[in-house]
Design a protein around this motif. Sequence first.
Motif, PDB file in Angstrom:
ATOM      1  N   THR A   1     -22.168  -5.101   8.618  1.00  0.00           N
ATOM      2  CA  THR A   1     -21.399  -5.103   7.335  1.00  0.00           C
ATOM      3  C   THR A   1     -21.157  -6.438   6.830  1.00  0.00           C
ATOM      4  O   THR A   1     -21.256  -6.783   5.439  1.00  0.00           O
ATOM      5  CB  THR A   1     -19.898  -4.407   7.400  1.00  0.00           C
ATOM      6  OG1 THR A   1     -20.190  -3.001   8.048  1.00  0.00           O
ATOM      7  CG2 THR A   1     -19.114  -4.535   6.167  1.00  0.00           C
TER       8      THR A   1
ATOM      9  N   LYS B   1     -22.428  -7.812   3.174  1.00  0.00           N
ATOM     10  CA  LYS B   1     -21.460  -8.845   2.071  1.00  0.00           C
ATOM     11  C   LYS B   1     -22.212 -10.142   1.752  1.00  0.00           C
ATOM     12  O   LYS B   1     -22.305 -10.435   0.647  1.00  0.00           O
ATOM     13  CB  LYS B   1     -20.380  -8.611   2.626  1.00  0.00           C
ATOM     14  CG  LYS B   1     -19.589  -7.319   2.696  1.00  0.00           C
ATOM     15  CD  LYS B   1     -18.191  -7.586   3.317  1.00  0.00           C
ATOM     16  CE  LYS B   1     -17.383  -5.955   3.151  1.00  0.00           C
ATOM     17  NZ  LYS B   1     -16.023  -6.216   3.605  1.00  0.00           N
TER      18      LYS B   1
ATOM     19  N   TYR C   1     -25.350 -10.006  -0.411  1.00  0.00           N
ATOM     20  CA  TYR C   1     -24.899  -9.662  -1.662  1.00  0.00           C
ATOM     21  C   TYR C   1     -24.418 -10.950  -2.363  1.00  0.00           C
ATOM     22  O   TYR C   1     -24.797 -11.211  -3.387  1.00  0.00           O
ATOM     23  CB  TYR C   1     -23.972  -8.300  -1.793  1.00  0.00           C
ATOM     24  CG  TYR C   1     -24.560  -6.893  -1.638  1.00  0.00           C
ATOM     25  CD1 TYR C   1     -25.668  -6.622  -2.659  1.00  0.00           C
ATOM     26  CD2 TYR C   1     -24.432  -6.116  -0.480  1.00  0.00           C
ATOM     27  CE1 TYR C   1     -26.355  -5.508  -2.627  1.00  0.00           C
ATOM     28  CE2 TYR C   1     -24.897  -5.043  -0.711  1.00  0.00           C
ATOM     29  CZ  TYR C   1     -25.932  -4.504  -1.599  1.00  0.00           C
ATOM     30  OH  TYR C   1     -26.437  -3.301  -1.440  1.00  0.00           O
ATOM     31  N   GLU C   2     -23.539 -11.393  -1.736  1.00  0.00           N
ATOM     32  CA  GLU C   2     -22.737 -12.626  -2.285  1.00  0.00           C
ATOM     33  C   GLU C   2     -23.860 -13.449  -2.781  1.00  0.00           C
ATOM     34  O   GLU C   2     -23.865 -14.262  -3.654  1.00  0.00           O
ATOM     35  CB  GLU C   2     -21.811 -13.199  -1.530  1.00  0.00           C
ATOM     36  CG  GLU C   2     -20.630 -12.442  -1.279  1.00  0.00           C
ATOM     37  CD  GLU C   2     -19.490 -12.891  -0.055  1.00  0.00           C
ATOM     38  OE1 GLU C   2     -19.826 -13.925   0.460  1.00  0.00           O
ATOM     39  OE2 GLU C   2     -18.464 -12.183   0.359  1.00  0.00           O
TER      40      GLU C   2
END
Length: 100
Positions: free
Chosen positions: A52, A56, A59-60
């Motif tokens: 996870t 994240k 994606y950032e």
Amino acid sequence: MSAEERDKILQDITRTSHRDLDDELRRRHVEIKDEFIKEQNKMQEDFKKQKTHIRKLLYEQFNQAVNRLKESIEKGDYDGEVAHRMTADWLNSELKKRGY
């Protein structure tokens, strides 16, 4: 006490000892199996958390690369545009490869 009686006493003790040992081994086997399952579950949970976190982070980074790409286009910075487009493409392919 006769020889047969002494033999019987020793046989009874040996049988009891073996039975106790078998019981202890079964009990210990169950304990070890339970410990293994707990540790396995903990490791799976840790792996999910790491997965996870990585998702994240990717994606950032993708969003940052897209924002920089847009800024480069607006400024007419074509070298920056190429670099940020390549970075965004690579991050997008990583996200796809990982099933995100």
